[in-house]
Write an enzyme that holds these catalytic residues in place. Sequence first.
Site, short mmCIF file in Angstrom:
data_model
loop_
_atom_site.label_atom_id
_atom_site.label_comp_id
_atom_site.label_asym_id
_atom_site.label_seq_id
_atom_site.Cartn_x
_atom_site.Cartn_y
_atom_site.Cartn_z
N VAL A 3 1.24 4.64 -3.47
CA VAL A 3 1.02 6.08 -3.31
C VAL A 3 2.37 6.78 -3.41
O VAL A 3 3.17 6.77 -2.48
CB VAL A 3 0.35 6.40 -1.96
CG1 VAL A 3 0.09 7.90 -1.83
CG2 VAL A 3 -0.95 5.61 -1.81
N HIS A 54 0.82 -1.21 0.00
CA HIS A 54 0.00 0.00 0.00
C HIS A 54 0.86 1.27 0.00
O HIS A 54 0.49 2.27 -0.61
CB HIS A 54 -0.96 -0.01 1.19
CG HIS A 54 -2.14 -0.90 0.96
ND1 HIS A 54 -3.38 -0.63 1.47
CD2 HIS A 54 -2.28 -2.05 0.26
CE1 HIS A 54 -4.24 -1.57 1.10
NE2 HIS A 54 -3.58 -2.45 0.37
#
Length: 194
Positions: free
Chosen positions: A70, A66
Amino acid sequence: MASSYSFVFLHVLVIFCLAHTAFSDLSDDFYDDICPQALPTIRRVVEDAISQERRMGTSLLRLHFHDCFVNGCDASIPLDQTATIDSEKTALANNNSARGFEVIDRIKSEVDKVCGRPVISCADILAVAACDSVVALHGPTWEVELGRRDSTTASRTIADNDIPTPFRDLSTLVDNFKKQGLDEEDLVALSALD
């Protein structure tokens, strides 16, 4: 069970290839001269955490996954909400489900202690902890390139847009993974972590 772990972990290697392309000055021996005990300390803490709770291995791998979705593998995911940081912890895909932050904090504390000062970035800790988690769960190993720098910002908005959630339809998920340089097989493998 072991074969499903191998399937997932082999495909996770793609994430680490993406991490390498984002940082051109990475090397596998980045901490060797600065603090040779850094990587063994990470491994020890990860193994201890997994021995206490086996699921922690996949949780640490998921944190890295995760984080990388980003703005690259920059340790923006563990940053807490402040007046200037819009924490990714509260993003739809992470809120009340991303876990293992306390293990990352423990690793950072123990590595800083053994090295006598802050040496290793949290971005590198996330990458090494993910690899060590896979190995501890009897999956494959790989060379982790080191030398990442930590982010000083986070973006819940980008996390909400870029981290895949189970609420997206298949075509949206496929497009989301393609933006990261991943294919449908990677989508299936990495979705098993969520």
